[in-house]
Design a protein around this motif. Structure first.
Motif, PDB file in Angstrom:
ATOM      1  N   PHE A 167       0.826  -1.204   0.000  1.00  0.00           N
ATOM      2  CA  PHE A 167       0.000   0.000   0.000  1.00  0.00           C
ATOM      3  C   PHE A 167       0.863   1.257   0.000  1.00  0.00           C
ATOM      4  N   LEU A 168       1.828   1.317   0.910  1.00  0.00           N
ATOM      5  CA  LEU A 168       2.640   2.527   1.058  1.00  0.00           C
ATOM      6  C   LEU A 168       3.640   2.691  -0.076  1.00  0.00           C
ATOM      7  N   LEU A 169       4.170   1.591  -0.601  1.00  0.00           N
ATOM      8  CA  LEU A 169       5.067   1.697  -1.749  1.00  0.00           C
ATOM      9  C   LEU A 169       4.333   2.268  -2.961  1.00  0.00           C
ATOM     10  N   CYS A 170       3.130   1.785  -3.206  1.00  0.00           N
ATOM     11  CA  CYS A 170       2.344   2.303  -4.337  1.00  0.00           C
ATOM     12  C   CYS A 170       1.924   3.751  -4.096  1.00  0.00           C
ATOM     13  N   TYR A 171       1.615   4.078  -2.841  1.00  0.00           N
ATOM     14  CA  TYR A 171       1.238   5.453  -2.503  1.00  0.00           C
ATOM     15  C   TYR A 171       2.389   6.413  -2.803  1.00  0.00           C
ATOM     16  N   GLU A 172       3.615   5.996  -2.460  1.00  0.00           N
ATOM     17  CA  GLU A 172       4.791   6.829  -2.736  1.00  0.00           C
ATOM     18  C   GLU A 172       5.080   6.885  -4.234  1.00  0.00           C
ATOM     19  N   LEU A 173       4.836   5.790  -4.947  1.00  0.00           N
ATOM     20  CA  LEU A 173       5.055   5.773  -6.396  1.00  0.00           C
ATOM     21  C   LEU A 173       4.101   6.730  -7.105  1.00  0.00           C
ATOM     22  N   VAL A 174       2.879   6.842  -6.594  1.00  0.00           N
ATOM     23  CA  VAL A 174       1.933   7.826  -7.150  1.00  0.00           C
ATOM     24  C   VAL A 174       2.511   9.233  -7.030  1.00  0.00           C
ATOM     25  N   THR A 175       3.081   9.559  -5.867  1.00  0.00           N
ATOM     26  CA  THR A 175       3.654  10.893  -5.667  1.00  0.00           C
ATOM     27  C   THR A 175       4.803  11.159  -6.629  1.00  0.00           C
ATOM     28  N   LEU A 176       5.700  10.192  -6.776  1.00  0.00           N
ATOM     29  CA  LEU A 176       6.885  10.401  -7.613  1.00  0.00           C
ATOM     30  C   LEU A 176       6.527  10.500  -9.088  1.00  0.00           C
TER      31      LEU A 176
ATOM     32  N   LEU B 193       6.753  22.373  -4.860  1.00  0.00           N
ATOM     33  CA  LEU B 193       5.751  22.551  -3.804  1.00  0.00           C
ATOM     34  C   LEU B 193       4.875  21.311  -3.685  1.00  0.00           C
ATOM     35  N   TYR B 194       4.498  20.745  -4.817  1.00  0.00           N
ATOM     36  CA  TYR B 194       3.690  19.515  -4.824  1.00  0.00           C
ATOM     37  C   TYR B 194       4.429  18.389  -4.103  1.00  0.00           C
ATOM     38  N   LEU B 195       5.721  18.244  -4.398  1.00  0.00           N
ATOM     39  CA  LEU B 195       6.507  17.178  -3.789  1.00  0.00           C
ATOM     40  C   LEU B 195       6.633  17.377  -2.277  1.00  0.00           C
TER      41      LEU B 195
ATOM     42  N   VAL C  86       9.727  27.316   2.355  1.00  0.00           N
ATOM     43  CA  VAL C  86      10.465  26.077   2.593  1.00  0.00           C
ATOM     44  C   VAL C  86      10.818  25.403   1.275  1.00  0.00           C
ATOM     45  N   SER C  87       9.853  25.325   0.372  1.00  0.00           N
ATOM     46  CA  SER C  87      10.091  24.642  -0.892  1.00  0.00           C
ATOM     47  C   SER C  87      11.001  25.435  -1.807  1.00  0.00           C
ATOM     48  N   ASP C  88      11.008  26.766  -1.682  1.00  0.00           N
ATOM     49  CA  ASP C  88      11.856  27.596  -2.526  1.00  0.00           C
ATOM     50  C   ASP C  88      13.273  27.738  -1.976  1.00  0.00           C
ATOM     51  N   ALA C  89      13.453  27.431  -0.693  1.00  0.00           N
ATOM     52  CA  ALA C  89      14.757  27.641  -0.068  1.00  0.00           C
ATOM     53  C   ALA C  89      15.836  26.775  -0.705  1.00  0.00           C
ATOM     54  N   SER C  90      15.441  25.606  -1.115  1.00  0.00           N
ATOM     55  CA  SER C  90      16.415  24.708  -1.737  1.00  0.00           C
ATOM     56  C   SER C  90      15.713  23.816  -2.737  1.00  0.00           C
ATOM     57  N   GLY C  91      16.339  23.638  -3.871  1.00  0.00           N
ATOM     58  CA  GLY C  91      15.757  22.759  -4.878  1.00  0.00           C
ATOM     59  C   GLY C  91      15.714  21.319  -4.423  1.00  0.00           C
TER      60      GLY C  91
END
Length: 627
Positions: free
Chosen positions: A131-140, A158-160, A601-606
């Motif tokens: 479940f969690l592996l697929c959930y993370e794969l959706v994000t990536l 920002l999405y990530l 936070v998201s803009d502070a570092s790529g």
């Protein structure tokens, strides 16, 4: 026994992903294979989901990719949602991918298949690891799909960041669940009952973590930022399907694992849903960017679904079987309906952008004459999202209204009457918004040079949008026969409390458990509306006399004044008065959005998102080792 079609679905998506990666030197063939495998995989998943609904019983099995697999009615519904939209999107992508020729088109096709694979895998998995592996794969996969737009680096980051924060919360919730049960298997989580305080902590962590994926207020910040910059067929999958995985996760944890044991959980879900519905449509009304407007309507409709979920959870906690069935039926039916009409609207917008290369509504106009099939499909989608009868959006919102009215009859809380008012306000503003959208974009005179010389999109894109438009009609007119199957999930939850089936339909009529409260027959409404439209035309055809010819040229009538271009209605002009009345809420909009606090936070570092990804991976390993 697990259907071979389920295994074929996953395998075909993997083959589609491999085709895009291995055939780099044959781009035309790679694109056709990407779309073809996505279409075949989605068709296999669609047939498998229909089979499960037809037999009416859960299916268990093992898959080497996912481990243990369990398809109950909730998982089957999600498989149906993913597959139905997947068929239309795959068909649409055969032609739409030309827009990205030489701009990562093969990568988009491969990632689309991997995205579909991850979503199907997540709803099938019956263990925390899969479940969690697929959930993370959706994000990536969605991160890279958003990033295919060269101007979307900030939005994709920002999405990530937001989704990895959500993933971290979900991981902690699952770690607590698995630690207490001593197993990663969902069967063990269902059997082990957590204590009150720990159960509430797990609920809150999962509600916020999955809520960041679902995108309700105030966790919606990535939606109007990331969805508009993704390719339009991917926007359809993200808005129509992916956000529902967050709702699926909330249902799995709060009801399936925790048994919705605390009454305040249901009220919390209901209140967040009502606020998200009103604020989502209010923010949409102020938009001129068509894709951002649709993204905010996703926030609105996620809120509506949450309202139904909250009512069902309140019914479980209060041991009121009728309320459980009615609330969850409204929520799940609207989940399905929103997936269809929102995907249709994003694909219709993609068709307009395919020709005009703009998302600005004020540069469109008059498209109905030049793109008639796209205009027809978009009109059906706009009517469905506005909950106009007899389309599918009307039916599911009617069930949610009836569940709120049934809850009001109990007289135990003032929340239900207030929620009825908020849902009514939401519906009225949604109609106003889509009158603006369709009127500005498809009616009147063209507002730009490109709009005046456009033409219909290729046949595959037309077929994809018309397919979803037809499904909107089927889900609306066929509701008396479809609703009992969707209600079976709620029926299964209350099977130990009642011995007889709770009826939600009889013949061609829908009823909210008690026919004295209300009844609804979508086929009768459709025939009546068709008659109201056709009878005046028939009378006119019989008794018409000589008449003036139609005027096709000249300037519009301006009450005796000389017409000027600035007199024409704009998207901002339609909602000007409402925006003035609600100015305080628009000024507060940044404070109602968690993303505004994370921009820095998201803009502070790529690398911020990838640092969070490493943290999530470390938490995942610790959870697996700890259990």
């Amino acid at each position: 026994m697990l259907s071979p079609l389920v295994m074929a679905t996953l395998l075909l998506f993997l083959l589609g992903a491999a085709a895009g990666l291995l055939l780099q030197k044959l781009p035309a063939l790679a694109n056709r294979l990407n779309s073809g495998f996505a279409l075949l995989g989605s068709l296999a998943g669609l047939v498998a989901a229909i089979q499960i609904f037809a037999q009416g019983a859960p299916v268990d099995g093992q898959l080497w990719l996912l481990g243990s697999v369990h398809l109950d009615m909730l998982a089957a519904l999600m498989l149906l949602v993913i597959s139905t939209v997947g068929v239309a999107v795959a068909l649409y992508s055969f032609a739409y991918i030309r827009e990205y020729q030489g701009k990562g088109d093969m990568a988009i096709g491969a990632l689309m298949n991997l995205f579909l694979f991850a979503m199907v895998g997540m709803v099938l998995a019956d263990n925390a690891l899969g479940f969690l592996l697929c959930y993370e794969l959706v994000t990536l996969t969605t991160y890279w799909l958003v990033k295919t737009n060269p101007d979307a680096a900030k939005q994709s980051r920002l999405y990530l960041v937001m989704n990895h924060i959500g993933m971290a919360l979900v991981l902690i919730a699952f770690w607590l669940l698995c630690r207490e049960s001593g197993s990663l298997e969902f069967a063990a989580l269902r059997e082990h009952h957590l204590a009150g305080g720990l159960a509430s902590l797990v609920f809150l962590l999962s509600f916020c973590g999955f809520g960041l994926r679902a995108g309700f207020v105030p966790l919606h910040g990535w939606l109007p930022v990331a969805e508009p910059v993704a390719p339009s067929h991917i926007s359809a999958l993200m808005s129509g399907v992916m956000v529902k995985l967050g709702l699926f996760g909330i249902l799995r944890v709060s009801i399936d694992f925790l048994g919705a044991s605390q009454l305040w959980w249901g009220y919390m879900v209901l209140i967040f849903g009502a606020c998200s519905a009103v604020l989502g449509v209010l923010f949409a009304l102020a938009e001129h960017d068509l894709k951002r407007l649709l993204a905010y309507h996703t926030v609105e409709n996620i809120g509506i679904i949450l309202m139904g979920m909250g009512i069902g959870m309140i019914g479980i906690a209060n041991q009121q079987p009728a309320l459980v069935v009615l609330g969850l039926l409204g929520a799940l039916y609207h989940l399905l309906n929103h997936a269809i009409f929102k995907s249709l609207l994003f694909m219709g917008t993609g068709s307009v952008m395919f020709r005009l290369h703009t998302r600005d509504m004020d540069k469109m106009g008059g498209l109905a004459k030049l793109m008639p099939w796209t205009a027809l499909a978009f009109l059906i989608g706009a009517m469905a999202i506005s909950a106009l009868p007899p389309l599918n959006g009307f039916v599911s919102e009617w069930f949610i209204y009836q569940s709120l009215l049934s809850m009001t009859k109990l007289g135990t809380s003032v929340v239900a009457p207030l929620a009825v008012v908020m849902l009514a306000v939401t519906g009225a503003m949604a109609v106003m918004c889509f009158v603006k959208v369709y009127g500005i974009c498809f009616c009147g005179a063209p507002r730009s040079e490109k709009a005046s010389h456009t033409r219909e999109v290729p046949g595959a894109m037309v077929a994809g949008t018309l397919l979803l438009a037809a499904v909107c009609l089927v889900l609306g007119l066929g509701a008396p026969w479809i609703a009992p199957h969707i209600a079976s999930y709620g029926q299964a939850l209350v099977s130990t409390q009642v011995t007889s089936q709770i009826s939600v339909a009889t013949g061609a009529t829908l009823l909210p458990l008690d026919s004295s409260q209300a009844i609804l027959s979508p086929p009768v409404i459709a025939i009546t509306l068709l008659g109201l439209f056709l009878i005046p035309l028939l009378v006119l055809a019989i008794f018409k006399g000589p008449k003036l010819g139609r005027r096709h040229a000249g300037t519009p009538w301006a009450c005796g004044y000389a017409y000027e271009e600035r007199m024409s209605l704009t998207s901002g002009g339609v909602t000007h008065t409402l925006r003035q009345l609600c100015a305080p809420l628009y000024r507060k909009q940044p404070q109602l959005d968690l993303a505004s606090a994370l921009h820095g936070v998201s803009d502070a570092s790529g690398n911020t998102g990838w640092l969070l990804h490493g943290l999530v991976l470390a938490l995942f390993i610790l959870m697996a080792v700890g259990v």
